[in-house]
Design a protein around this motif. Structure first.
Motif, PDB file in Angstrom:
ATOM      1  N   ALA A  17       0.811  -1.224   0.000  1.00  0.00           N
ATOM      2  CA  ALA A  17       0.000   0.000   0.000  1.00  0.00           C
ATOM      3  C   ALA A  17       0.843   1.272   0.000  1.00  0.00           C
ATOM      4  N   ARG A  18       2.027   1.259   0.608  1.00  0.00           N
ATOM      5  CA  ARG A  18       2.757   2.492   0.849  1.00  0.00           C
ATOM      6  C   ARG A  18       4.072   2.659   0.104  1.00  0.00           C
ATOM      7  N   ARG A  19       4.575   1.627  -0.537  1.00  0.00           N
ATOM      8  CA  ARG A  19       5.892   1.722  -1.146  1.00  0.00           C
ATOM      9  C   ARG A  19       5.996   2.835  -2.187  1.00  0.00           C
ATOM     10  N   ASP A  33      17.181  12.123  -7.112  1.00  0.00           N
ATOM     11  CA  ASP A  33      18.105  11.000  -7.298  1.00  0.00           C
ATOM     12  C   ASP A  33      17.328   9.699  -7.087  1.00  0.00           C
ATOM     13  N   ALA A  34      16.849   9.123  -8.190  1.00  0.00           N
ATOM     14  CA  ALA A  34      15.984   7.949  -8.121  1.00  0.00           C
ATOM     15  C   ALA A  34      16.687   6.736  -7.509  1.00  0.00           C
ATOM     16  N   HIS A  35      17.961   6.562  -7.799  1.00  0.00           N
ATOM     17  CA  HIS A  35      18.692   5.413  -7.256  1.00  0.00           C
ATOM     18  C   HIS A  35      18.860   5.527  -5.745  1.00  0.00           C
ATOM     19  N   LEU A  36      19.241   6.718  -5.290  1.00  0.00           N
ATOM     20  CA  LEU A  36      19.377   6.926  -3.853  1.00  0.00           C
ATOM     21  C   LEU A  36      18.013   6.807  -3.178  1.00  0.00           C
ATOM     22  N   ALA A  37      16.963   7.293  -3.829  1.00  0.00           N
ATOM     23  CA  ALA A  37      15.612   7.200  -3.268  1.00  0.00           C
ATOM     24  C   ALA A  37      15.220   5.735  -3.057  1.00  0.00           C
ATOM     25  N   GLU A  38      15.492   4.885  -4.041  1.00  0.00           N
ATOM     26  CA  GLU A  38      15.188   3.456  -3.900  1.00  0.00           C
ATOM     27  C   GLU A  38      15.986   2.845  -2.743  1.00  0.00           C
ATOM     28  N   ASP A  39      17.262   3.232  -2.637  1.00  0.00           N
ATOM     29  CA  ASP A  39      18.086   2.731  -1.530  1.00  0.00           C
ATOM     30  C   ASP A  39      17.512   3.160  -0.186  1.00  0.00           C
ATOM     31  N   LEU A  40      17.077   4.415  -0.102  1.00  0.00           N
ATOM     32  CA  LEU A  40      16.508   4.918   1.152  1.00  0.00           C
ATOM     33  C   LEU A  40      15.234   4.175   1.525  1.00  0.00           C
ATOM     34  N   GLN A  42      14.403   1.148   0.637  1.00  0.00           N
ATOM     35  CA  GLN A  42      14.764  -0.209   1.056  1.00  0.00           C
ATOM     36  C   GLN A  42      15.298  -0.207   2.485  1.00  0.00           C
ATOM     37  N   SER A  43      16.150   0.751   2.800  1.00  0.00           N
ATOM     38  CA  SER A  43      16.691   0.867   4.154  1.00  0.00           C
ATOM     39  C   SER A  43      15.582   1.164   5.160  1.00  0.00           C
ATOM     40  N   THR A  44      14.671   2.042   4.785  1.00  0.00           N
ATOM     41  CA  THR A  44      13.546   2.399   5.653  1.00  0.00           C
ATOM     42  C   THR A  44      12.668   1.182   5.920  1.00  0.00           C
ATOM     43  N   LEU A  45      12.354   0.430   4.879  1.00  0.00           N
ATOM     44  CA  LEU A  45      11.501  -0.746   5.055  1.00  0.00           C
ATOM     45  C   LEU A  45      12.190  -1.811   5.898  1.00  0.00           C
ATOM     46  N   THR A  46      13.491  -1.938   5.747  1.00  0.00           N
ATOM     47  CA  THR A  46      14.232  -2.907   6.568  1.00  0.00           C
ATOM     48  C   THR A  46      14.156  -2.514   8.039  1.00  0.00           C
ATOM     49  N   LYS A  47      14.412  -1.239   8.311  1.00  0.00           N
ATOM     50  CA  LYS A  47      14.350  -0.759   9.688  1.00  0.00           C
ATOM     51  C   LYS A  47      12.931  -0.869  10.245  1.00  0.00           C
ATOM     52  N   LEU A  48      11.964  -0.594   9.406  1.00  0.00           N
ATOM     53  CA  LEU A  48      10.572  -0.663   9.832  1.00  0.00           C
ATOM     54  C   LEU A  48      10.164  -2.107  10.151  1.00  0.00           C
ATOM     55  N   TYR A  49      10.635  -3.054   9.348  1.00  0.00           N
ATOM     56  CA  TYR A  49      10.315  -4.451   9.613  1.00  0.00           C
ATOM     57  C   TYR A  49      10.858  -4.881  10.977  1.00  0.00           C
ATOM     58  N   VAL A  50      12.086  -4.485  11.253  1.00  0.00           N
ATOM     59  CA  VAL A  50      12.705  -4.840  12.528  1.00  0.00           C
ATOM     60  C   VAL A  50      11.929  -4.213  13.687  1.00  0.00           C
ATOM     61  N   ALA A  51      11.448  -2.991  13.493  1.00  0.00           N
ATOM     62  CA  ALA A  51      10.747  -2.265  14.560  1.00  0.00           C
ATOM     63  C   ALA A  51       9.231  -2.310  14.389  1.00  0.00           C
ATOM     64  N   VAL A  68      11.715   7.668  10.143  1.00  0.00           N
ATOM     65  CA  VAL A  68      12.647   6.611   9.750  1.00  0.00           C
ATOM     66  C   VAL A  68      13.269   6.950   8.392  1.00  0.00           C
ATOM     67  N   LEU A  69      12.478   7.484   7.474  1.00  0.00           N
ATOM     68  CA  LEU A  69      12.973   7.849   6.146  1.00  0.00           C
ATOM     69  C   LEU A  69      14.014   8.961   6.238  1.00  0.00           C
ATOM     70  N   VAL A  70      13.725   9.996   7.015  1.00  0.00           N
ATOM     71  CA  VAL A  70      14.681  11.103   7.175  1.00  0.00           C
ATOM     72  C   VAL A  70      15.954  10.606   7.858  1.00  0.00           C
ATOM     73  N   ASN A  71      15.813   9.762   8.868  1.00  0.00           N
ATOM     74  CA  ASN A  71      16.995   9.213   9.532  1.00  0.00           C
ATOM     75  C   ASN A  71      17.827   8.372   8.572  1.00  0.00           C
ATOM     76  N   ALA A  72      17.168   7.628   7.697  1.00  0.00           N
ATOM     77  CA  ALA A  72      17.893   6.830   6.702  1.00  0.00           C
ATOM     78  C   ALA A  72      18.670   7.743   5.752  1.00  0.00           C
ATOM     79  N   LEU A  73      18.071   8.866   5.365  1.00  0.00           N
ATOM     80  CA  LEU A  73      18.764   9.829   4.508  1.00  0.00           C
ATOM     81  C   LEU A  73      19.974  10.411   5.229  1.00  0.00           C
ATOM     82  N   THR A  74      19.798  10.793   6.471  1.00  0.00           N
ATOM     83  CA  THR A  74      20.903  11.345   7.249  1.00  0.00           C
ATOM     84  C   THR A  74      22.024  10.318   7.390  1.00  0.00           C
TER      85      THR A  74
END
Length: 177
Positions: A17-19, A33-40, A42-51, A68-74
């Motif tokens: 629903a949210r990707r 930056d589409a590539h960095l956005a996809e990486d972010l 993916q990182s956000t979803l990984t962190k979200l799954y864990v939490a 979580v998304l902003v923290n992943a960017l930082t």
């Protein structure tokens, strides 16, 4: 037969629903930056799954995801400092078109101006003006005070105005010469 837990099914439904919305937000936060956005994402979803249990208990799940998304960017900016763009003496060859950007896309001038902002400043502008969040929601997403959101937004808007005016002046001068 694949047996999944209720938690896995809930997470799967959330991602379906949210990707796309997360990718749009990440693309804005990375100034296109589409590539960095996809990486972010993916990182956000990984962190979200864990939490996931903490996410489900969150007072504001939307705010939790934004944070979580902003923290992943930082984290990405700190970790991969060597991937930043470097100025060069020559501009890359690029087709010049007068076409209007498609709905929901940024024109090159705004994308460049956003890219030149520091990440937190860019995030404040994206959340306040692209997603129409109020100061409190933006402060929650960025993990800062309301005053910081206001000052970061004001400074960012000043920089954007200056960059866009400089770009317009440059274009006018190039046309008249």
């Amino acid at each position: 037969m694949l047996v999944t837990s209720e938690r896995d099914q809930q997470f799967h439904d959330f991602v379906r629903a949210r990707r796309a919305g997360l990718v749009r937000t990440a693309t804005l936060l990375t100034a296109g930056d589409a590539h960095l956005a996809e990486d972010l994402v993916q990182s956000t979803l990984t962190k979200l799954y864990v939490a996931w249990p903490a996410f489900q208990r969150a007072h504001s799940p939307e705010g939790y995801v934004r944070r979580v998304l902003v923290n992943a960017l930082t984290d990405e900016r700190r970790r991969l400092w060597w991937r930043r763009e470097r100025p060069t003496a020559e501009l890359p060859d690029r087709p010049h078109t007068a076409a209007e950007p498609a709905r929901g896309e940024l024109d090159d001038g705004l994308r460049t101006a956003l890219r030149d902002l520091p990440p937190k400043m860019r995030a404040a502008v994206v959340f306040r003006y692209f997603y129409d969040l109020d100061v409190a929601e933006t402060a929650d997403a960025l993990g800062c005070s309301h005053g910081t959101v206001k000052s970061q937004t004001a400074r960012a808007l000043d920089r954007l105005r200056e960059a866009l005016q400089s770009n317009a002046l440059f274009l006018r001068q190039g046309v008249t010469q």
